[in-house]
Scaffold this motif. Structure first.
Motif, PDB file in Angstrom:
ATOM      1  N   HIS A   1      -6.663 -14.736  15.504  1.00 16.57           N
ATOM      2  CA  HIS A   1      -5.588 -14.623  16.482  1.00 16.57           C
ATOM      3  C   HIS A   1      -5.910 -15.407  17.739  1.00 16.57           C
ATOM      4  O   HIS A   1      -5.282 -15.218  18.754  1.00 16.57           O
TER       5      HIS A   1
ATOM      6  N   ALA B   1       2.546  -4.702   3.166  1.00 16.20           N
ATOM      7  CA  ALA B   1       1.680  -5.400   4.125  1.00 16.20           C
ATOM      8  C   ALA B   1       1.910  -6.904   4.082  1.00 16.20           C
ATOM      9  O   ALA B   1       1.832  -7.576   5.101  1.00 16.20           O
TER      10      ALA B   1
ATOM     11  N   ASN C   1      -2.394  -8.439  15.106  1.00 17.29           N
ATOM     12  CA  ASN C   1      -2.945  -7.325  14.340  1.00 17.29           C
ATOM     13  C   ASN C   1      -1.900  -6.806  13.365  1.00 17.29           C
ATOM     14  O   ASN C   1      -0.740  -6.627  13.729  1.00 17.29           O
ATOM     15  N   GLY C   2      -2.330  -6.586  12.140  1.00 17.35           N
ATOM     16  CA  GLY C   2      -1.436  -5.990  11.153  1.00 17.35           C
ATOM     17  C   GLY C   2      -0.439  -6.948  10.540  1.00 17.35           C
ATOM     18  O   GLY C   2       0.454  -6.532   9.810  1.00 17.35           O
ATOM     19  N   ALA C   3      -0.594  -8.248  10.792  1.00 20.43           N
ATOM     20  CA  ALA C   3       0.356  -9.224  10.252  1.00 20.43           C
ATOM     21  C   ALA C   3       0.232  -9.379   8.740  1.00 20.43           C
ATOM     22  O   ALA C   3       1.155  -9.841   8.084  1.00 20.43           O
ATOM     23  N   GLY C   4      -0.918  -8.982   8.208  1.00 20.11           N
ATOM     24  CA  GLY C   4      -1.137  -9.116   6.764  1.00 20.11           C
ATOM     25  C   GLY C   4      -2.096 -10.240   6.412  1.00 20.11           C
ATOM     26  O   GLY C   4      -2.204 -10.632   5.254  1.00 20.11           O
ATOM     27  N   LYS C   5      -2.834 -10.725   7.399  1.00 20.19           N
ATOM     28  CA  LYS C   5      -3.765 -11.837   7.170  1.00 20.19           C
ATOM     29  C   LYS C   5      -4.890 -11.427   6.217  1.00 20.19           C
ATOM     30  O   LYS C   5      -5.145 -12.100   5.221  1.00 20.19           O
ATOM     31  N   SER C   6      -5.560 -10.322   6.557  1.00 22.51           N
ATOM     32  CA  SER C   6      -6.683  -9.895   5.725  1.00 22.51           C
ATOM     33  C   SER C   6      -6.224  -9.511   4.324  1.00 22.51           C
ATOM     34  O   SER C   6      -6.901  -9.821   3.344  1.00 22.51           O
ATOM     35  N   SER C   7      -5.079  -8.860   4.243  1.00 24.08           N
ATOM     36  CA  SER C   7      -4.561  -8.479   2.924  1.00 24.08           C
ATOM     37  C   SER C   7      -4.351  -9.718   2.070  1.00 24.08           C
ATOM     38  O   SER C   7      -4.671  -9.730   0.879  1.00 24.08           O
TER      39      SER C   7
ATOM     40  N   PHE D   1       0.882  -1.167   0.000  1.00 27.55           N
ATOM     41  CA  PHE D   1       0.000   0.000   0.000  1.00 27.55           C
ATOM     42  C   PHE D   1       0.918   1.215   0.000  1.00 27.55           C
ATOM     43  O   PHE D   1       1.488   1.545   1.035  1.00 27.55           O
TER      44      PHE D   1
ATOM     45  N   GLN E   1     -13.721  -9.900   7.394  1.00 23.06           N
ATOM     46  CA  GLN E   1     -13.466  -9.620   8.808  1.00 23.06           C
ATOM     47  C   GLN E   1     -14.609  -8.830   9.435  1.00 23.06           C
ATOM     48  O   GLN E   1     -15.021  -9.116  10.554  1.00 23.06           O
TER      49      GLN E   1
ATOM     50  N   GLU F   1     -11.272 -14.095  10.484  1.00 24.81           N
ATOM     51  CA  GLU F   1     -11.605 -13.982  11.906  1.00 24.81           C
ATOM     52  C   GLU F   1     -13.085 -14.286  12.167  1.00 24.81           C
ATOM     53  O   GLU F   1     -13.835 -13.422  12.612  1.00 24.81           O
TER      54      GLU F   1
HETATM   55  N1  LIG Z   1      -6.240  -0.319   2.213  1.00 23.37           N
HETATM   56  C1  LIG Z   1      -5.121  -0.157   2.919  1.00 23.37           C
HETATM   57  N2  LIG Z   1      -4.365   0.944   2.780  1.00 23.37           N
HETATM   58  C2  LIG Z   1      -3.222   1.109   3.475  1.00 23.37           C
HETATM   59  N3  LIG Z   1      -2.745   0.221   4.358  1.00 23.37           N
HETATM   60  C3  LIG Z   1      -3.455  -0.895   4.553  1.00 23.37           C
HETATM   61  C4  LIG Z   1      -4.674  -1.151   3.846  1.00 23.37           C
HETATM   62  N4  LIG Z   1      -5.154  -2.344   4.264  1.00 23.37           N
HETATM   63  C5  LIG Z   1      -4.273  -2.805   5.160  1.00 23.37           C
HETATM   64  N5  LIG Z   1      -3.263  -1.954   5.342  1.00 23.37           N
HETATM   65  C6  LIG Z   1      -2.114  -2.134   6.249  1.00 23.37           C
HETATM   66  O1  LIG Z   1      -1.520  -3.371   5.981  1.00 23.37           O
HETATM   67  C7  LIG Z   1      -1.139  -4.017   7.188  1.00 23.37           C
HETATM   68  C8  LIG Z   1      -1.734  -5.389   7.239  1.00 23.37           C
HETATM   69  O2  LIG Z   1      -3.136  -5.251   7.371  1.00 23.37           O
HETATM   70  P1  LIG Z   1      -4.088  -6.495   7.417  1.00 23.37           P
HETATM   71  O3  LIG Z   1      -5.466  -5.966   7.513  1.00 23.37           O
HETATM   72  O4  LIG Z   1      -3.778  -7.411   6.303  1.00 23.37           O
HETATM   73  O5  LIG Z   1      -3.654  -7.169   8.789  1.00 23.37           O
HETATM   74  P2  LIG Z   1      -4.348  -8.325   9.597  1.00 23.37           P
HETATM   75  O6  LIG Z   1      -3.314  -9.368   9.815  1.00 23.37           O
HETATM   76  O7  LIG Z   1      -5.599  -8.742   8.949  1.00 23.37           O
HETATM   77  O8  LIG Z   1      -4.643  -7.594  10.988  1.00 23.37           O
HETATM   78  P3  LIG Z   1      -5.907  -7.733  11.971  1.00 23.37           P
HETATM   79  O9  LIG Z   1      -5.621  -8.897  12.842  1.00 23.37           O
HETATM   80  O10 LIG Z   1      -5.859  -6.454  12.754  1.00 23.37           O
HETATM   81  O11 LIG Z   1      -7.114  -7.880  11.161  1.00 23.37           O
HETATM   82  C9  LIG Z   1      -1.584  -3.103   8.323  1.00 23.37           C
HETATM   83  O12 LIG Z   1      -0.464  -2.397   8.779  1.00 23.37           O
HETATM   84  C10 LIG Z   1      -2.573  -2.182   7.678  1.00 23.37           C
HETATM   85  O13 LIG Z   1      -2.524  -0.908   8.274  1.00 23.37           O
END
Ligand SMILES: Nc1ncnc2c1ncn2[C@@H]1O[C@H](COP(=O)(O)OP(=O)(O)OP(=O)(O)O)[C@@H](O)[C@H]1O
Ligand SMILES: [Mg+2]
Lengths: 311, 272
Positions: free
Chosen positions: A196, A22, A42-48, A17, A87, A164
Motif C-alpha cells: 500500500h 474477498a 487493507n482488506g482489498a484482497g491482495k493477500s488472498s 470465505f 505478509q 508487502e
Molecule cells: N482466512 C480467512 N477467513 C475469513 N476471512 C478472511 C480470511 N482471509 C482473509 N479474509 C478476509 O478477506 C478480505 C481480504 O483479505 P486480504 O488479506 O486478502 O486483504 P489484503 O488486501 O491483503 O489486506 P492487507 O493490506 O490488510 O493485508 C478481508 O476482509 C479479510 O478479513
C-alpha cells in the motif's frame, strides 16, 4: 510453455470465505520478466489473491493458470518454481538464520551441499552474513524481513511473490530491500508484489492493478495510470483549520478537480505554477502551499475515494 | 504413479519420501540446536524406569511369580517390563505428535511457510511421524538394552522387539497427529492425558487382561495399547505365535488411518 504466454493468468478469479467475497472476479496477466504489483488498501484482497496464485488457497471460482499449470492439480510442481515471501514473517523460530535457509532449501529437494552454498550466498545478498548463526528471535524486524526474502530465493524461483515486502521497515531498511528487489528484476526474475505504498509501486512495478473491495479498479503502468486518472501536477493547500469545505467550494474551476483530505486540500492542475496565483486571486491565503508532481497516491484516492469528499 | 494415485485418493495429496524426509530433517536440526529439548527426552526415559523399579521390584515382591499363558512362570518384573516398553513407546510418540505438533501448527505457524514449498500436508504428517519415531526409538532402544542387561529378555529377542516397539510408536504417533488436528485448546490435551493414563493402567500392563470381567476384556481388546503390549510382551518373553500377526495388523491399520485422517484435516486447516 510458449514464448510470450503469461506466467500467471487469472480470469474471473474469486475467493470466498463463507458468505464473504474477498476477491470478486479479477482478471490478471503477469508476463515473464515483469514486475507486477497489486496496490490496494487493507482488506482489498491482495493477500488472498497472492495465496491463490501461490497454490496454498484453493480458488472459489474462475480460472487460474500459473506457469502454464493448474494450481488445483499441479500445486507441488508450481510451488517448486515459486519463491514466496508472505505478509507476515513466518520464519522457523527454533532455527538460526542460516539453518532457516538450508532447511527451506531441503523442502524443495535441494541437496545438502548446494543448500548450504545457496544459504551463504543469499545471506550475503541480503547483508545478513554476520548474523548467520543467530536465532530468529533477536533479529530486528528489518533483518527478519530480509531473511524471509532471502528464503524466497533459495530455490532460484521463476516467479518471486512478495506480499508487502517493506511494511513496517524504517526508510533505510526499505531502501535496502528495494535495491535488492531491483537487482533481482534486472536479472530477469519475474516479481509479483503487493503494497500500500505508492512510492514502492512507482519505484518497482512495471505494471500494476489497483484493487479495492476485492475488485480491480484500474490497471496499467504507473505512468499510464497517473496520466489517465490525474493531472500532471497537484497543489497541496493547508489553511490552518480542519474545516476545509468552505475553502474547497471557493477553489472551483481553478484546476481540473479538487479533493478535500482531513488536513489539506488537493488541487489537481496540469500547471501548478499558474494555479497557485489563481488561488490568491480569489482572496484565499493558505498557510501552506506545496506544488508537486502527481503520484499514484492521487490515482488511488481518485479511484477509491477513500477518506475523501469528492469536490 | 500407482502410489501417487493411492496417496491422492487416501490423503488428497501427493506423497514423496524425500520431501517428508525434509520435514523430519527440520526437526533433527532443531533438536540438535535446542538445549531444553534434551531434558524432555531424558524425562521421557525416566518415567518407565521409575515404574519398572518402584512397581516391578516393590509390588513384585508382594505379588510373587506370574503365570504366562504358555505355562511358564516369570517374575513380576519380567512380566511388567515389556508392557512398560510399549507404554513408553506410546507416551513418546504421543508427546511429540500431539503437543509439539499442535504448537508448531497453531502457534509457531511453522507449516504456513512449509506449505509454500512443494511439500504437501500428507508429507508433513509423514515427516512429523518420522520424527516422533526417531524420538520414540531412542526411548525404546535404551529400554530394550536395559531389559537385555537385566536378563528380562535375550539380546536376540530384544532385536526383534525393537521394530515392534517402533510399530507401537507409529500407531500412537499417527493417532496423536490425527487428534492434534481436531484439538482446539490446550484444555483438550488434559482430556487426552486422562485417556492415555487409562490405557496405560488397563491394557494388560500391570495384570493380565484375563483377570478383568469379560465386558471389560472386550473393550480393552479394542484399544491400541493392548495390542502393543501383547505384541511386545509376546516377543520379549519368547511367546511367538500367529496371534501376534493380528496385533501387527491392527497397529498397521491404525497407523494408516490416523495418517490419512491427519493429512486431510491439515489440508482443510492450512489451505484456506
Ligand atoms: N482466512 C480467512 N477467513 C475469513 N476471512 C478472511 C480470511 N482471509 C482473509 N479474509 C478476509 O478477506 C478480505 C481480504 O483479505 P486480504 O488479506 O486478502 O486483504 P489484503 O488486501 O491483503 O489486506 P492487507 O493490506 O490488510 O493485508 C478481508 O476482509 C479479510 O478479513
Ligand atoms: Mg495482505
Amino acid at each position: 510453455m510458449t514464448d510470450g504466454a503469461p506466467l500467471i493468468s487469472a480470469r474471473g478469479l474469486i475467493k470466498r470465505f463463507g458468505d464473504f467475497t474477498a476477491v470478486d472476479g479479477i482478471d490478471v496477466d503477469v508476463h515473464a520478466g515483469e514486475a507486477f504489483g497489486f496496490l490496494g488498501p487493507n482488506g482489498a484482497g491482495k493477500s488472498s489473491t497472492m495465496r491463490m496464485i501461490g497454490c496454498v488457497s484453493p480458488p472459489s471460482g474462475g480460472e487460474l493458470r500459473v506457469l502454464g499449470m493448474d494450481p488445483q492439480r499441479q500445486g507441488p510442481d508450481i510451488r517448486a518454481r515459486l519463491g514466496v515471501c508472505p505478509q507476515e514473517d513466518n520464519l522457523d523460530q527454533e532455527l538460526t538464520a542460516r539453518e532457516n535457509l538450508v532447511t527451506y532449501a531441503r523442502y524443495f529437494g535441494i541437496g545438502r551441499k548446494v543448500a548450504r552454498q545457496r544459504a551463504d550466498e543469499l545471506l550475503e545478498f541480503v547483508q545478513l552474513s554476520e548474523r548467520a548463526g543467530s536465532k530468529v528471535e533477536p533479529l530486528s524486524g528489518g533483518m527478519k524481513r530480509r531473511l524471509t526474502i532471502a528464503r524466497a530465493l533459495v530455490n532460484e524461483p521463476d516467479i518471486v511473490m512478495l506480499d508487502e515486502p517493506t511494511t513496517g521497515l524504517d526508510p533505510q531498511a526499505r531502501h535496502l530491500v528495494w535495491e535488492r528487489l531491483f537487482r533481482l528484476k534486472q536479472r530477469g526474475t519475474t516479481l509479483v508484489l503487493t503494497t500500500h505504498y505508492m512510492d514502492e509501486a512507482e519505484q518497482l512495478c512495471d505494471r500494476l492493478v489497483i484493487m479495492d473491495g476485492g475488485a480491480v479498479a484500474a490497471e496499467g503502468s504507473p505512468r499510464e495510470l497517473i496520466e489517465r486518472y490525474s493531472t500532471r501536477e497537484v497543489v497541496e493547500l493547508r489553511f490552518g483549520t480542519d474545516a476545509l469545505e468552505p475553502y474547497a467550494s471557493k477553489l472551483d474551476g481553478i484546476g481540473a478537480r479538487v479533493e478535500v483530505l482531513p488536513d489539506r486540500i488537493l488541487l489537481y492542475a496540469d500547471d501548478g505554477d499558474t494555479a497557485v496565483p489563481a488561488v490568491y486571486e480569489r482572496n484565499l491565503t493558505p498557510s501552506g502551499v506545496l506544488v508537486r508532481r502527481a503520484s499514484l497516491e492521487d490515482v488511488f484516492l481518485h479511484l477509491t475515494g477513500r477518506t475523501l469528499v469528492e469536490a | 504413479m500407482v502410489t501417487t494415485l493411492v496417496t491422492r485418493a487416501v490423503a488428497g495429496d501427493e506423497l514423496r519420501a524425500r520431501r517428508a524426509g525434509a520435514v523430519t530433517g527440520r526437526n533433527v536440526t532443531a533438536f540438535r540446536a535446542g538445549g531444553a529439548y534434551w531434558w524432555l527426552v531424558i524425562s521421557g526415559m525416566a518415567e518407565p524406569l521409575l515404574y519398572l523399579f518402584a512397581i516391578g521390584w516393590g509390588v513384585g515382591a508382594l505379588v510373587g511369580d506370574m503365570p504366562l499363558p504358555d505355562g511358564r512362570t516369570v517374575s513380576y518384573l519380567t512380566f511388567l517390563a515389556p508392557a512398560l516398553l510399549a507404554a513408553a513407546a506410546m507416551n513418546g510418540a504421543v508427546a511429540e505428535s500431539t503437543m509439539n505438533f499442535f504448537a508448531k501448527m497453531k502457534f509457531a505457524k511453522l507449516y504456513d511457510s512449509v506449505l509454500n514449498t512443494p511439500v504437501t500436508p500428507v508429507e508433513i504428517a509423514f515427516g512429523e511421524l518420522g520424527w516422533a519415531m526417531m524420538r520414540g526409538s531412542m526411548y525404546s532402544g535404551a529400554f530394550l538394552v536395559l531389559m537385555a542387561v537385566m536378563g528380562v529378555t535375550t539380546p536376540a529377542l530384544a532385536l526383534v522387539a525393537f521394530p515392534a516397539a517402533l510399530l507401537v510408536g507409529f500407531a500412537f504417533g499417527a493417532i496423536g497427529l490425527a487428534l492434534a488436528t481436531v484439538m482446539r485448546t490446550w484444555q483438550d490435551f488434559d482430556y487426552m492425558g486422562v485417556v492415555q493414563f487409562a490405557l496405560f493402567l488397563f491394557s494388560g500392563t500391570f495384570v493380565p487382561v484375563s483377570s478383568y470381567p469379560v465386558a471389560m476384556q472386550v473393550i480393552v481388546q479394542l484399544t491400541p495399547l493392548y495390542h502393543g503390549v501383547e505384541l511386545v510382551r509376546g516377543i520379549t518373553l519368547d511367546m511367538l505365535s500367529w496371534s501376534l500377526a493380528w496385533n501387527v495388523l491392527y497397529l498397521v491399520v491404525v497407523t494408516l488411518a490416523g495418517l490419512a485422517f491427519a493429512a486431510r484435516r491439515m489440508r482443510k486447516l492450512l489451505r484456506k
